[in-house]
Each structure stands twice: as structure tokens, then as C-alpha cells.
Design an enzyme around this catalytic site. Sequence first.
Site, PDB file in Angstrom:
ATOM      1  N   ALA A 253     -50.501  12.514 -49.317  1.00 50.89           N
ATOM      2  CA  ALA A 253     -49.558  11.914 -48.369  1.00 50.89           C
ATOM      3  C   ALA A 253     -48.339  12.803 -48.221  1.00 50.89           C
ATOM      4  O   ALA A 253     -47.895  13.426 -49.186  1.00 50.89           O
ATOM      5  CB  ALA A 253     -49.127  10.530 -48.840  1.00 50.89           C
ATOM      6  N   ASP A 254     -47.815  12.856 -47.015  1.00 51.63           N
ATOM      7  CA  ASP A 254     -46.538  13.516 -46.777  1.00 51.63           C
ATOM      8  C   ASP A 254     -45.394  12.511 -46.800  1.00 51.63           C
ATOM      9  O   ASP A 254     -44.269  12.859 -47.119  1.00 51.63           O
ATOM     10  CB  ASP A 254     -46.569  14.256 -45.446  1.00 51.63           C
ATOM     11  CG  ASP A 254     -47.241  15.609 -45.571  1.00 51.63           C
ATOM     12  OD1 ASP A 254     -46.514  16.615 -45.579  1.00 51.63           O
ATOM     13  OD2 ASP A 254     -48.473  15.659 -45.695  1.00 51.63           O
ATOM     14  N   ARG A 255     -45.702  11.270 -46.453  1.00 51.81           N
ATOM     15  CA  ARG A 255     -44.698  10.208 -46.545  1.00 51.81           C
ATOM     16  C   ARG A 255     -45.408   8.862 -46.553  1.00 51.81           C
ATOM     17  O   ARG A 255     -46.309   8.614 -45.757  1.00 51.81           O
ATOM     18  CB  ARG A 255     -43.717  10.275 -45.373  1.00 51.81           C
ATOM     19  CG  ARG A 255     -42.581   9.251 -45.458  1.00 51.81           C
ATOM     20  CD  ARG A 255     -41.595   9.414 -44.308  1.00 51.81           C
ATOM     21  NE  ARG A 255     -40.946  10.716 -44.317  1.00 51.81           N
ATOM     22  CZ  ARG A 255     -39.624  10.898 -44.251  1.00 51.81           C
ATOM     23  NH1 ARG A 255     -38.818   9.863 -44.191  1.00 51.81           N
ATOM     24  NH2 ARG A 255     -39.115  12.110 -44.231  1.00 51.81           N
TER      25      ARG A 255
END
Length: 377
Positions: A253-255
Site C-alpha cells: 500500500a502507498d496509503r
Amino acid sequence: MTLQAIKYNNGDLAIIDQLQLPHVEKYVTIHNSEEGWHAIKDMRVRGAPAIAIVAALALASELHGLMAHDKLSPEAEDVQTFVVEKLRYLVSSRPTAVNLSDAARKLEVVVAQSARAPGATGKTVATAFIQAAEEMLVKDVEDNKKIGEHGAQWILKNSLEGHGKATVLTHCNTGSLATSGYGTALGVIRSLASADSLQHAYCTETRPYNQGSRLTAFELVHDALPATLITDSMAAALLASKKAGVNAIVVGADRVAANGDTANKIGTYGLAVLAKYHNVKFLVAAPLTTIDLNTKSGDQIVIEERLASEVTSIRGPRDNTGSEDVELVTVCTAAKGINVWNPAFDVTPAALIDGIITEKGVMEKDSAGMFHLEELF
């Protein structure tokens, strides 16, 4: 031996140039924040945890150099201002990745506290920053190994009911090349392998930047894990295949928003939809630093759009059989003049996610189908 993509020792920082992989394993030295910014923006380093660490260490290297050449201001306030400006500059290199902005905020607090301390000088502020950045590097590796262990145990319990070995599909690159070491989603695969519980790993090509075929495949081969590469469009057929027998999909995940909506590499959302249809567990693996409680849902996440050329062309080595030199060339693969939409990320709704793996364990939804990520903090 697990790949070491970030090498750091007392101010000396070097990273594997991921633009050269898997054809050339070359390390690039980073001396300052400007070089760190370009390494992130140009995707010589990528992966939310990795770019946060590289940004912090790039500035640490710059401060080391200033002190070594007696160019650091003696005033604590001047160094604090310098560090804050550099951190905000570094954050602009990849705004989607919350790890980078989170690390910058924490480091701003460190230098602010150091600057207010009795007898503070420019050197004490710089030293406090360097120490904090180096501690981030060590902690990230430790957290990744915990994520790997928690994820492996969850899959064995919930997908296999404690029996047999797991077959896992992953997307993009979430290993040592995306973190400071070991990895998040790929760390789960490594932990399964360490426990002799990995039947097989599949990785997607991950168009258009091919992080799966270039980077994840590189790591899987490097670690001699049983693995197979597929194109993105083969995922549905793979999940439908009884012979393949995929038990779980694990992505990074990036965010992660407060409600569990997850921004990750483009194509993740599609895999989650396929997983739901085929009754395959879908897991997100990410450190707590990736969870952004200030972002309430995925529709608040800014999605970076990248160059059309990443879709209309591909880069690779010229086939010089027998030659030790590798010449990288760019080849056009699309009709000239066609319009291109190239979002770097998509958002997977929390409803499609079975669990979010962090260093504290695996967070599952309650009976109402809601994640309570605030309980992790």
C-alpha cells in the site's frame, strides 16, 4: 540471502538503481537531498517505505557532508530551518506515499525539540536528525519481519485451516527493493518460505512500469523461491485455475485511509474484485506509517498521473549475445497520436479487503464490515 537494496553507513548512502533492473545490478551513491529527490521522482527508488527511508538518509548524508567540510551553520535555528525546507522539498517528489510525509513530520518534530534544548547548536540539531533517520532504517527492517510473520500465520490459519502450504499471488513490488529490507507483502511470502509453508508464489507483470516483472521477479529469483510470472490480464484465469490453487492475494500500500480504503499500484483494485468473485482472501500488508487516519476515505487520496510514454513505450536491453555490456533502449509499442490515461495508483475499497497486516498483527473488520484502524495507535 535477502537482497540489500539500500546500503548506508555513517553518512554514506547507496541505492540499487531500479531503472537498470533486472538487467544490471548497479548501486548509485546519494550525497544530498537534491539527488535523493531525483532518485525518488525518477523512480530509481520506489515503494512507499523505501522512499521515506531514502529521503531521510539523503538529508542525513547531506548534513554529514556539511559538518565534514565545516559548512554547517553554528546556529540551531538556522539548521532547523534548513532541515524543514529540505524535508518539504523531498516530500514533493512523491505526494501520494504517506510514509514520506509521515517521516518528514516526525523528523521536523525531532529537529524542533533539539533546537529548543538548552545549549543547542547547529551541530546538535544536525546530529539529532541523523540519529533519528538512522533509527528509522533499523526499525523499518524489524517492522517488515513482523509483518511477514503475522501475514504468514494468518494465511495458514484462515486460507488453509492450518494444513498444507500456501500459494500466493502478489502485485507490483513490495520486497527489499520497496522497503529498507525484507519487504511487506513480499515479506509475507518470504516468511511462508522460511516456515517451509510456501507452495508457490505468482507475481503480476504490473504494467505499465513492470515493477513485477523487473523487480519482484528479480527478488524471487535472487532468493530462489518457487515462483511464476504472469501478465496482469492473466490474473482472472489464474484464480479460476484449480491447478494453480491460489489461496491468497497479498499486496502492499502507498496509503491506507482511516476506513481501510487502500491506494496502491494501479491494478490492485481489479485484483481485489477478482479475489472477491473467486473467494480468495485479499490482504494488504503495510507498516503503521502507511495508515493515514487524517484521510477518512479513499476519495480523499490524491492519485498521481504519470507520463504517457510509460504506456506507449517499453525499455529494455538490446540483445547483444555474448557481450558483457548491456545497452538499454526504448521501443515504441503503441500507435502514435493515441491519447493515454496513466494513473500510477488506484483505490481499493475496504469492503474488498479481508485483512490489513501491520507490525502489530492483522486487523480484520468487525461484524458490521468496518475496520477500526485507530485501535492500532
